[in-house]
Design a protein around this motif. Structure first.
Motif, mmCIF file in Angstrom:
data_model
loop_
_atom_site.group_PDB
_atom_site.id
_atom_site.type_symbol
_atom_site.label_atom_id
_atom_site.label_comp_id
_atom_site.label_asym_id
_atom_site.label_seq_id
_atom_site.Cartn_x
_atom_site.Cartn_y
_atom_site.Cartn_z
ATOM 1 N N ASP A 1 -23.736 -27.736 -25.054
ATOM 2 C CA ASP A 1 -24.169 -26.989 -23.877
ATOM 3 C C ASP A 1 -25.414 -26.201 -24.255
ATOM 4 N N SER B 1 -22.013 -27.130 -12.779
ATOM 5 C CA SER B 1 -20.635 -26.841 -13.187
ATOM 6 C C SER B 1 -19.704 -28.011 -12.922
ATOM 7 N N ASP C 1 -19.508 -21.181 -18.747
ATOM 8 C CA ASP C 1 -18.893 -22.406 -19.268
ATOM 9 C C ASP C 1 -17.841 -22.173 -20.339
#
Length: 1013
Positions: free
Chosen positions: A386, A371, A430
């Motif tokens: 991602d 993260s 995310d």
């Protein structure tokens, strides 16, 4: 074995007691601490990193004692730092494999000999305040784990590279507590984690304890919408709470000024709406971040807010309404000593290097990054693809990719929950990161209903970011139109293939090269061709080079020599050898020349000639959002190698995607006669977070000749020279002049000795050469080369004679062939060696490839010399300062360079061809006093000097196996074939192959004393 449920082979159990996934954040006590983003400044955060007691078992069945009980004696156990990968700490087998499972393929079952790592940690907990809860968060554990708190079972989780959070309030007590964890190397989830990497195990990311208000904000999702062409923005902060809660939220700009403030009661779910006029938008070039602070009870949560819109319009990928080219790399978590445990400073080092080399995109291959890495991408400015932690490449490999076996798991309903779980956890964690521009459903896992289910869940939850998955491409599915995906993606498609796609009007989606231009070893050599086409067609949105870093493991030989290891070096089987050594940087992040090539080719500034003699150039801004006012330009003009003008430009202000004609204040007289080189260097005017002022973004060079081309300077003859004297003694021809003595072997048809003033210039006879040490990207054509005997080719001389010419020189002519034992002759040729009165030797070679077979293209053709010990200094005029090849030469510039033989060596982890200089005009290899040989060719040549022969490099598997020769091995090549990227990419383009059937090569060798010339 201890009595536990066998969850690791149960597809119906992905977790026990794990909290629902949420957006990443750390609760803080005040806004100032939250702004810092430093976890340790939060009183609600307690790290559990550090030394844990550790015990390794070859199989989980050997774990018989209930080590997790409060009174279990672990005092004699080893200690292991958490986070870490236990393989790099001396436990278990270091193992690299690309696509093959390292265990029998029998999903969902894994080997009974399933290694287990037992961890125990004692820590103190302060007396909990009334109404508080505590959670333990594991940010990454490979591959699955059980854990206990104070002897009580607390939970289970699998899915290695995403957080697992557990509420443990009822299990903790004031004072000393004990947490015990059992990590298994394999579980059914391992079938979905078959990425191209070292197979690491353990608690490899951070572990920490969070204290929360009993009623707290559980999740926040910041959604954005725009109106009036981005002049108005709305931020909808969707809040999820664990109960009725008063919330105050403030949105602040980058200067800390409040631009919106809301206070509301939220009970379970609620939305806080902010509206802005003329918001500053986020993009990779100008990563402007607002900050949302969410206050509730005693907690403050902080979220980055980057106002950004990603859209696909008419087949064009756009960010904030602007067409954008993704200039990216694939990046694994990789550290030469820590494995997949990546310190934040190491993350920053990667990102700074990428920014300095004009990279704007990262694909998190093939799992979500830490993260904090995502937070850094928000701040430094990167577009991120991602990618879900999903790859089952080994399924296809186990069945030789036949009969649809590659789709076995992706089409099996029993695996659907596991597939979807990996998308859910990625997106939920995310969803607030501005850097994310694509969700990827994983990598190389076939394609089927389970991927569709992943995409449907993502689209039902999040609609603003496009969905990517290369595995649904036509070469798997037979259709280029996959409705659940927003773009087409390819791996290693050729330049011709992507251009054909761009020109096909039936193809409506943009095309993304999620992997291309395989940067393994000496490469890649095809970047320029790709980007010529990518820029030409709006439908082509760019791509990510495979890959960022070599994945070598720092180790040493028995005698203590350090080196980087790859597959097989630890006795691991099956393995894929050095296929993990395929990056643009070394394991310790030193740029390979391939990264310099990429930097030049994807540079955001293009400079073209307009009218060079009067100083006019065209500057095109390839940035998508910023003008060129931050760029300064230094220029210099050289005439026949001598600088005659220089200056700086400060007035380039071309806007995004626009051009500007610039006049340089120099004037070449109409009557001028000479060769001119104009060099321009574009650099940063001011320091940034990723580079110092003066950092070069790109450069460009232009050459032209004014007036009549200068005649070559006449050869200087030694005083008293009349003619060259020659005397034949058997098969040796002694050729002498005023200050030189050469020897030619008439039987072997080659020079045996060159000397001037008694200084010997050759340590062995000269020979023609076609072999080079195969590069990694030669791995496929190499088999054809070896079959034809290119590596063992010998020269046969049919005839050799000599005569004295009318101008007093000696001319030796020979007819020869080159071929290998048991194979047809590869080529035949004629050579004319002319020894001039000043001692220079002119060589003219005419060759013809034979037609008995369809021979593969030659690695090289040229003359190979061995020069005596001490010939260390290299001076040359051509392209430098680093290596270059016919297809890998955009990053070099023309000039005159002084270096050494050692400095010309490019140290690739797998030894291979390296260090050549394409397009050399002349070169001198000499001792430090300047006594040596000068080489030149009318059409230029490929030049190479090394202390290793091609045979040395071919034989060695590691650099430590190379034995440096005292002699200097010089190659003077008519042509060297290009390097390409065919280790995984397309075959070397025809234009870069030495595949001519006939060719002629002129070369001059001259003994020189440089200080007297």
């Amino acid at each position: 074995m201890i009595q536990i449920n066998k969850y690791w082979e149960d597809l119906n159990v992905l977790q026990v007691n794990r909290q629902a996934p949420r957006a990443y954040y750390i609760p803080y006590a005040d806004e100032q601490s939250a702004k810092s983003g430093r976890r340790g400044q939060s009183p609600y955060y307690q790290t559990l990193n550090g030394n844990w007691k550790f015990q390794y078992h070859r199989t989980v069945h050997d774990v018989v004692e209930p080590f997790y009980e409060e009174d279990a004696d672990v005092s004699a156990w080893d200690e292991l730092i958490v986070p870490s990968c236990w393989q790099v700490k001396g436990y278990d087998q270091l193992h690299y494999t690309n696509l093959n499972y390292p265990f029998p393929c029998d999903p969902p079952y894994v080997p009974e000999d399933n290694p287990a790592g037992l961890y125990v940690r004692e820590f103190n907990v302060s007396k909990p305040m009334p109404g508080k809860e505590r959670y333990i968060v594991f940010e990454g554990v490979n591959a699955c784990f059980y854990f206990w708190v104070n002897g009580k079972f607390a939970g289970y989780s699998q899915g290695s590279r995403m957080p697992a959070e557990f509420e443990v309030s009822s299990l903790l007590r004031e004072g000393k507590n004990r947490v015990a964890v059992m990590v298994l190397k394999w579980c059914d989830g391992s079938y979905l984690e078959d990425q191209d990497l070292w197979r690491y195990s353990g608690i490899f990311r951070d572990v920490y304890l969070l204290e929360r208000d009993a009623t707290h904000v559980r999740d926040v999702w910041n959604k954005q919408t725009f109106q009036d062409g981005f002049r108005k923005a709305a931020l909808a902060a969707e809040i999820e709470t664990t109960g009725r809660l008063e919330i105050r939220a403030e949105l602040k700009d980058a200067q800390g000024t409040i631009v919106g403030s809301i206070q509301e009661i939220v009970d379970g779910k609620g939305t806080l709406q902010f509206e802005l006029k003329d918001p500053v938008l986020w993009n990779a070039e100008k990563p402007y971040l607002y900050r949302l602070y969410v206050h509730s009870g005693g907690e403050v949560l902080q979220f980055p807010v980057g106002f950004k819109q990603v859209a696909i319009e008419a087949g064009v990928f756009k960010v904030n309404g602007q067409a954008v080219k993704l200039k990216g790399v694939n990046r694994h978590d990789s550290h030469p000593e820590l494995g997949q445990t990546i310190p934040v400073k190491h993350m920053i080092k990667d990102l700074i290097l990428m920014k300095k080399h004009n990279i704007n995109t990262i694909r998190t291959s093939h799992y979500p990054s830490d993260s904090r890495f995502m937070e850094l991408c928000n701040e430094y400015g990167f577009y991120v693809i991602d990618e879900a932690d999903l790859e089952c490449h080994g399924i296809g490999s186990a069945g030789d990719f036949q009969d649809g076996v590659f789709h076995k798991l992706s089409r099996d309903p029993a695996w659907q929950a596991a597939f979807v779980d990996r998308a859910v956890r990625m997106v939920e964690r995310d969803k607030n990161h501005p850097c994310v521009v694509m969700w990827s459903l994983g990598n190389e896992s076939g394609y089927g209903a389970n991927h569709i289910a992943m995409a449907e869940w993502v689209r039902s939850r999040e609609t603003s970011i496009p969905i990517h998955y290369e595995g649904a491409a036509p070469h798997y599915e037979g259709s280029s139109q996959v409705d659940c995906l927003d773009l087409e993606s390819r791996m290693y498609a050729s330049v011709q293939q992507i251009e054909a796609y761009a020109r096909d009007e039936n193809q409506k989606k943009p095309l993304f090269l999620c992997e291309y231009s395989h940067a393994m070893g000496n490469g890649p050599g095809d970047l320029f061709d790709y980007w010529e086409v990518i820029y030409r067609y709006p439908k082509l949105m760019g791509g990510c080079v495979w890959e960022w870093s070599d994945h070598g493991i720092q180790t040493q030989t028995e005698d203590g020599t350090p080196f980087y290891a790859y597959g097989g070096d630890f006795g691991d089987t099956p393995n894929d050898g050095n296929f993990c050594i395929d990056g643009l940087v070394t394991p310790d992040r030193k740029p390979h020349t391939g990264l310099l090539e990429l930097k030049k080719i994807i540079a955001p500034i293009r400079i073209e000639e307009e009218n060079l003699p009067i100083g006019e150039i065209k500057v095109t801004n390839l940035y998508d959002f910023i003008d060129l006012s931050h760029i300064g330009v230094f220029w210099k003009l050289e005439e026949d190698g001598r600088m005659i003008h220089q200056g700086q430009l400060e007035s380039i202000k071309a806007g995004p995607h626009s051009s500007q004609i610039v006049s340089l204040p120099y004037l070449v007289p109409e009557a001028a006669s000479g060769h001119y080189v104009l060099t321009l260097s574009c650099w940063l005017k001011e320091e940034t977070v990723w580079a110092e002022a003066g950092h070069e973004i790109t450069f460009e060079q232009f050459e032209w000749t004014a007036g009549l081309k200068n005649e070559p300077e006449p050869e200087v003859m030694p005083k008293g020279t009349t003619s060259v004297q020659a005397e034949q003694k058997g098969q040796l021809l002694m050729v002498e002049g005023f200050d030189f003595a050469h020897v030619f072997n008439l039987q072997d048809g080659t020079l045996q000795r060159l000397s001037r003033h008694g200084v010997e210039m050759l340590a062995a006879p000269a020979q023609f050469s076609i072999w080079r040490a195969p590069t990694d990207n030669d791995m496929h054509v190499k088999e054809k080369w070896l079959e034809e005997g290119y590596d063992r080719a010998l020269m046969k001389v049919y005839q050799c004679g000599w005569e004295q010419t009318q101008d007093g020189a000696i001319e030796i002519r020979s007819r020869f062939s080159i071929g290998a034992v048991s194979r047809f002759t590869i080529l035949r040729g004629e050579a004319c060696w002319k020894v001039n009165r000043n001692g220079a030797v002119d060589l003219l070679v005419t060759t013809k490839i034979q037609n008995e077979r369809q021979f593969p293209y030659l690695p090289r053709f040229g003359l190979r010399l061995s020069m005596p010990q001490g010939m260390e200094e290299v001076e040359y005029s051509g392209f430098g300062p680093h290596e270059s090849y016919i297809d890998k030469r955009q990053s070099v510039r023309r000039g005159r360079f002084l270096t050494t033989v050692d400095e010309m060596f490019e140290n690739y982890i797998m030894p291979q061809e390296n260090g050549a200089r394409y397009g050399t005009q002349w070169a001198v290899v000499s001792n430090e006093q300047g006594m040596g040989l000068q080489f030149s060719a009318p059409g230029g040549f490929s030049f190479h000097a090394s202390h290793f022969t091609p045979e040395d490099l071919t034989k060695a598997a590691h650099t430590w196996e190379l034995a440096k020769r005292k002699e200097t091995i010089v190659h003077l090549d008519y042509k060297m074939s290009g390097v390409g990227s065919n280790s995984c990419g397309p075959e070397l383009a025809e234009a870069y192959r030495l595949s001519e059937k006939e060719f002629q090569f002129e070369l001059k060798l001259k003994p020189v004393f440089k200080e007297d010339e």
